[in-house]
Design an enzyme around this catalytic site. Sequence first.
Site, PDB file in Angstrom:
ATOM      1  N   LEU A   1      -9.344  36.152  15.693  1.00 41.18           N
ATOM      2  CA  LEU A   1      -9.823  34.805  16.019  1.00 41.18           C
ATOM      3  C   LEU A   1      -8.999  33.749  15.302  1.00 41.18           C
ATOM      4  CD1 LEU A   1     -11.550  33.352  13.500  1.00 41.18           C
ATOM      5  CD2 LEU A   1     -13.216  35.061  14.137  1.00 41.18           C
TER       6      LEU A   1
ATOM      7  N   LEU B   1      -0.800  42.491  10.988  1.00 40.44           N
ATOM      8  CA  LEU B   1       0.272  41.812  10.244  1.00 40.44           C
ATOM      9  C   LEU B   1       1.384  41.390  11.199  1.00 40.44           C
ATOM     10  CD1 LEU B   1       0.752  43.921   6.967  1.00 40.44           C
ATOM     11  CD2 LEU B   1      -0.605  41.873   7.308  1.00 40.44           C
TER      12      LEU B   1
ATOM     13  N   CYS C   1      -3.910  32.875   6.841  1.00 40.56           N
ATOM     14  CA  CYS C   1      -3.320  34.166   7.241  1.00 40.56           C
ATOM     15  C   CYS C   1      -1.796  34.223   7.255  1.00 40.56           C
ATOM     16  CB  CYS C   1      -3.800  34.540   8.628  1.00 40.56           C
ATOM     17  SG  CYS C   1      -5.495  35.080   8.645  1.00 40.56           S
TER      18      CYS C   1
ATOM     19  N   LYS D   1      -5.344  22.431  10.535  1.00 47.64           N
ATOM     20  CA  LYS D   1      -5.226  22.111  11.961  1.00 47.64           C
ATOM     21  C   LYS D   1      -6.503  21.410  12.377  1.00 47.64           C
ATOM     22  CE  LYS D   1      -6.920  26.317  14.136  1.00 47.64           C
ATOM     23  NZ  LYS D   1      -6.575  27.463  14.938  1.00 47.64           N
TER      24      LYS D   1
HETATM   25  C1  UDX Z   1      -4.127  32.630  12.937  1.00 45.89           C
HETATM   26  C2  UDX Z   1      -3.945  33.504  14.184  1.00 45.89           C
HETATM   27  O1  UDX Z   1      -3.725  32.655  15.324  1.00 45.89           O
HETATM   28  C3  UDX Z   1      -5.187  34.380  14.392  1.00 45.89           C
HETATM   29  O2  UDX Z   1      -4.968  35.270  15.486  1.00 45.89           O
HETATM   30  C4  UDX Z   1      -5.449  35.178  13.121  1.00 45.89           C
HETATM   31  O3  UDX Z   1      -6.640  35.933  13.263  1.00 45.89           O
HETATM   32  C5  UDX Z   1      -5.563  34.270  11.929  1.00 45.89           C
HETATM   33  O4  UDX Z   1      -4.401  33.444  11.812  1.00 45.89           O
HETATM   34  P1  UDX Z   1      -5.425  30.381  12.401  1.00 45.89           P
HETATM   35  O5  UDX Z   1      -4.742  30.457  11.073  1.00 45.89           O
HETATM   36  O6  UDX Z   1      -6.889  30.116  12.429  1.00 45.89           O
HETATM   37  O7  UDX Z   1      -5.199  31.740  13.198  1.00 45.89           O
HETATM   38  O8  UDX Z   1      -4.754  29.206  13.264  1.00 45.89           O
HETATM   39  P2  UDX Z   1      -3.556  29.072  14.314  1.00 45.89           P
HETATM   40  O9  UDX Z   1      -4.073  28.413  15.519  1.00 45.89           O
HETATM   41  O10 UDX Z   1      -2.842  30.341  14.512  1.00 45.89           O
HETATM   42  O11 UDX Z   1      -2.584  28.017  13.587  1.00 45.89           O
HETATM   43  C6  UDX Z   1      -1.918  28.330  12.385  1.00 45.89           C
HETATM   44  C7  UDX Z   1      -1.032  27.174  11.965  1.00 45.89           C
HETATM   45  O12 UDX Z   1       0.064  27.000  12.847  1.00 45.89           O
HETATM   46  C8  UDX Z   1      -1.757  25.817  11.931  1.00 45.89           C
HETATM   47  O13 UDX Z   1      -1.370  25.097  10.774  1.00 45.89           O
HETATM   48  C9  UDX Z   1      -1.264  25.128  13.184  1.00 45.89           C
HETATM   49  O14 UDX Z   1      -1.310  23.726  13.098  1.00 45.89           O
HETATM   50  C10 UDX Z   1       0.167  25.641  13.257  1.00 45.89           C
HETATM   51  N1  UDX Z   1       0.725  25.597  14.619  1.00 45.89           N
HETATM   52  C11 UDX Z   1       0.164  26.321  15.628  1.00 45.89           C
HETATM   53  C12 UDX Z   1       1.863  24.832  14.864  1.00 45.89           C
HETATM   54  O15 UDX Z   1       2.389  24.180  13.959  1.00 45.89           O
HETATM   55  N2  UDX Z   1       2.389  24.814  16.140  1.00 45.89           N
HETATM   56  C13 UDX Z   1       1.848  25.542  17.160  1.00 45.89           C
HETATM   57  O16 UDX Z   1       2.394  25.473  18.272  1.00 45.89           O
HETATM   58  C14 UDX Z   1       0.696  26.305  16.897  1.00 45.89           C
END
Ligand code: UDX
Length: 480
Positions: A159, A217, A272, A335
């Site tokens: 998730l 991972l 993560c 985010k």
């Molecule tokens: C992530 C994985 O998506 C999820 O599958 C796992 O279980 C946990 O880690 P999460 O950390 O909740 O989830 O958020 P995610 O939507 O993946 O975004 C991670 C970071 O990447 C955020 O800081 C977001 O702003 C950044 N991001 C995401 C970008 O900078 N650009 C993008 O296009 C997408």
Amino acid sequence: MVKICCIGAGYVGGPTMAVIALKCPFIEVTVVDISVSRINAWNSEQLPIYEPGLEDVVKQCRGKNLFFSCDVEKHVGEADIVFVSVNTPTKTQGLGAGKAADLTYWESAARMIADVSKSDKIVVEKSTVPVKTAEAIEKILTHNSEGINFQILSNPEFLAEGTAIQDLLTPDRVLIGGRETPEGIKAIEKLKNVYANWVPVESILCTNLWSAELSKLAANAFLAQRISSVNAISALCEATGADISEVSHSVGMDSRIGPKFLNASVGFGGSCFQKDILNLVYICECNGLPEVANYWKHVIRINDYQKSRFVNRVVSSMFNTISGKKIAILGFAFKKDTGDTRETPAIDVCKGLLGEKAKLSIYDPQVSADHIERDLSIEKFDWDHPAHLQPMSPTAIKQVSVEWDVYEATKDAHGVCILTEWDEFKKLDFQRIYDDMQKPSFVFDGRNIVDVVQLRRIGFIVYSVGKPLDPWLKDLPAFA
Ligand code: UDX
Ligand code: ADP
């Protein structure tokens, strides 16, 4: 009635168990935690985490087949299936410091399970752990209990915060790894039957333990790598006059690449990505694969580069000094649609600006002042320990104020930095903000959400990651 107990009432344990309870009314689900304040919050009107849709799910099941309790031992003892979703911080000392996962909390949870178990149990790894953790946990369980059969499963959670409930209701896949023995296969089937109440069976993948652990991972490393790739190209866009949104769009139209997860940003954050890549790097090094380790290390290097590049842009645009200047920070969460700040790029950007002696005025719709001040005072990697082990009341940092109104935060500021893509920032009255700011007024958009043309028309000097540079910025000497 099958009883499920989840150790750890955090971002993963809470929402995941709430959805299992919702979809399986005949299963009793109890989430336990050593943090009394967290459990009290789960039992109150003000849940401890902000997640769209979560409150609704919790309200439907709480008190019926979903319970939150601090009586860890009782509920673990009574459960048929025990999920473990405790903290796995990065080690800060000793062997593997700065890379390897610290399994202290995991090990103590496993020892407690062994101590209180009177009947056979399935123990499910939910928090991300290094490959082969299951084997270690299996040893702890079997060597500390007599006559009780424990089956270890790895059921990593995919998730994403902000969309957790949707992700749990309609997951791309559910992954269950277990031992390839008759008992192991039976345990996999039992957990599969829980998910099969709402997830199509073809989306439930069953693998061996190590594949499941490594898949989690690898998935996070691939996602983070995508962002570092687009962020690396964003630097080249700024240097050449290309526009990262146009480049991402063209690249993403290739069906082999796909359009998702290609937004350039000030850098990725979250609990993560960095932690899992560091883990991957450590495992590669331990297995004699330094080239593979170095490959993944660079995904983090580019992320750090992107954050420091942003700070450098702010400083160099504002006549090479921001000492004593008020800078408004819009957004602190890692985010939008979450109050979570773990590894948020805002921490490094704010620290970078504070290092240049700026005065920061921070606004985030979901993050409290205490939380922001604590984040700016604790050491790298210290965030991932249970709340009661974190500093209680950090001394407020003099150059930082936290505002509950965006127009207060931006008033008299020299510059505005947008660090989280909250929807409300797209609808701000930028004319009002401009009128109340010092001149020249700067906007540094780390999330590409503002209308650059409109803001320039108002009079702002605008920097937006990966976009053609403002004439003001173009004339400045290049920086490293
Ligand atoms: C992530 C994985 O998506 C999820 O599958 C796992 O279980 C946990 O880690 P999460 O950390 O909740 O989830 O958020 P995610 O939507 O993946 O975004 C991670 C970071 O990447 C955020 O800081 C977001 O702003 C950044 N991001 C995401 C970008 O900078 N650009 C993008 O296009 C997408
Ligand atoms: P995640 O994002 O993986 O859910 P969190 O840090 O939000 O991680 O949650 C982990 C939770 O686990 C914390 O609330 C912490 O108090 C709890 N925890 C850690 N060790 C134990 C333990 N031995 N018994 C019960 N709860 C624990």
